[in-house]
Design a protein around this motif. Structure first.
Motif, PDB file in Angstrom:
ATOM      1  N   GLY A  30      83.293 105.337  12.240  1.00  0.00           N
ATOM      2  CA  GLY A  30      84.143 105.837  10.807  1.00  0.00           C
ATOM      3  C   GLY A  30      83.373 105.773   9.771  1.00  0.00           C
ATOM      4  O   GLY A  30      83.739 106.440   8.927  1.00  0.00           O
ATOM      5  N   LEU A  33      81.196 108.699   9.339  1.00  0.00           N
ATOM      6  CA  LEU A  33      81.871 110.162   9.038  1.00  0.00           C
ATOM      7  C   LEU A  33      81.887 110.510   7.716  1.00  0.00           C
ATOM      8  O   LEU A  33      82.277 109.746   6.794  1.00  0.00           O
ATOM      9  N   ASN A  36      81.592 109.056   3.831  1.00  0.00           N
ATOM     10  CA  ASN A  36      81.032 107.460   4.099  1.00  0.00           C
ATOM     11  C   ASN A  36      79.729 107.149   4.596  1.00  0.00           C
ATOM     12  O   ASN A  36      79.228 106.112   4.334  1.00  0.00           O
ATOM     13  N   ASP A 333      88.264 107.962   8.966  1.00  0.00           N
ATOM     14  CA  ASP A 333      87.201 107.649   7.904  1.00  0.00           C
ATOM     15  C   ASP A 333      87.742 107.156   6.606  1.00  0.00           C
ATOM     16  O   ASP A 333      87.222 106.177   6.085  1.00  0.00           O
TER      17      ASP A 333
END
Length: 351
Positions: A30, A33, A36, A333
């Motif tokens: 996450g 992704l 991020n 995310d």
């Protein structure tokens, strides 16, 4: 602009070691992704089952396999995380020595920001008896229960039978016997007769010196996710259905063993009641960042009864918490991004 270094702490000394690794893998994905990837750099730090800290533990995170405690890893090891140069810690630890306030206390002493609940909320959320007391003070409805000590179970032949008599008279069958300080249904047993009760108490006493025995109820099991600090929000409601006697460890973490309905097919007024009680429970323990609150819905009477709060719920592919927020409009995310922001926000309140 330099990326924020996120110390992803996982593994740990509890029975949920493998689940922690799986949760950390999902969170690491996450954090890589979309936007991020430009904001965060993951620094994986692993705690072996014997408590040794392993820095730069990317191999464990990639493989998903625990390190053997009798092997000396090539990676640098330590007992404290001071060697890792991070901006915020993301403790992905379930159960004792991670979700119970101990690691949160380490971060507080280091004056380091971290994701999730603080020392008090984590400790109360882990100890089922302390949790029950906090819920009672907040006037949250609960099933009938009794406190039992290991010393009562491992007592002389006169005391133990009397204890079982009291449980039978007060709670009846079926009842559920649980160690007070373990997560993910570890050590929990359903007792339907005297022989089963004695065996369940003996088993629970092997895990913890404090035990809780709860009356069984015929109910639907529903859950609500909480996200936030001073102004938390509640997610849609999810429902769990399964064929096992109860939602045990194997059922919880084995794909296909349990069916999840998100959102749960519930009347609007029941959904509102669950969300209100979930927020009330979160505030009752002084929660921060995240929690998942579990309830029993007694369809026959329309009652909603709180079961427990989990201050760091599972983040695996089959975990309810991220799935509830996905159904509430917050993608994975975005969820991990918000949790980091909430951890930073909370740290500034105490600086």
């Amino acid at each position: 602009m330099a990326k924020m270094r996120v110390g992803l702490l996982f593994g740990g000394c509890s029975g949920e070691h493998e689940v922690s690794i799986a949760s950390a893998q999902a969170i690491a994905r996450g954090l890589g992704l979309k936007s991020n990837a430009d904001k965060y750099e993951v620094v994986p730090v692993y705690i072996r089952k014997d408590g040794v800290w392993v820095m730069d533990a990317q191999d464990v995170l990639t493989s998903g396999e625990p390190l053997a405690t009798d092997d000396e890893p090539v990676l640098v090891t330590a007992r404290i995380p001071s060697e890792a140069n991070v901006d915020i810690w993301f403790p992905v630890l379930h159960g004792p020595n991670g979700e119970d306030g101990t690691i949160q206390g380490v971060f507080e002493l280091m004056q380091m920001p971290y994701v999730g609940c603080g020392v008090l909320a984590s400790a109360v959320g882990m100890d089922k008896l302390a949790m029950k007391s906090a819920f009672a003070q907040a006037d949250l409805p609960q099933v009938k229960y009794m406190e039992v000590l290991r010393s009562q179970v491992y007592s002389n032949p006169c005391v133990f039978p009397k204890l079982c008599d009291d449980i039978e008279e007060s709670l009846g069958y079926p009842c559920f016997v649980k160690p007070a300080n373990l997560g993910s249904s570890v050590g929990i047993a359903k007792a339907t007769d005297r022989q089963g009760l004695e065996a369940a108490l003996d088993s629970a006493a092997s895990y913890d010196r404090r035990i809780i025995v709860e009356a069984g109820v015929v109910a639907r099991e529903v859950e609500c996710a909480i996200l936030g600090n001073d102004h938390p929000k509640a997610s849609v409601i999810g429902e769990i259905s399964f064929d096992a006697d109860f939602y045990d460890y194997e059922t919880k973490y084995t794909s296909g063993q349990a069916a999840l309905a998100i959102p749960a097919p519930l009347p609007a007024e029941v959904v509102s009641a669950i969300q209100e009680q979930a927020l009330k429970a979160f505030k009752a323990i002084d929660g921060a960042g995240l929690s998942r609150v579990d309830f029993f819905y007694l369809e026959a009477t329309g009652e909603v009864i709180i079961n427990e709060i989990n201050t760091f719920p599972g983040f695996t592919a089959t975990s309810m918490y991220p799935m509830l927020w996905e159904a509430s409009g917050i993608a994975f995310d975005q969820l991990v991004d918000q949790l980091i922001k909430l951890g930073l926000e909370r740290s500034t309140q105490f600086s």
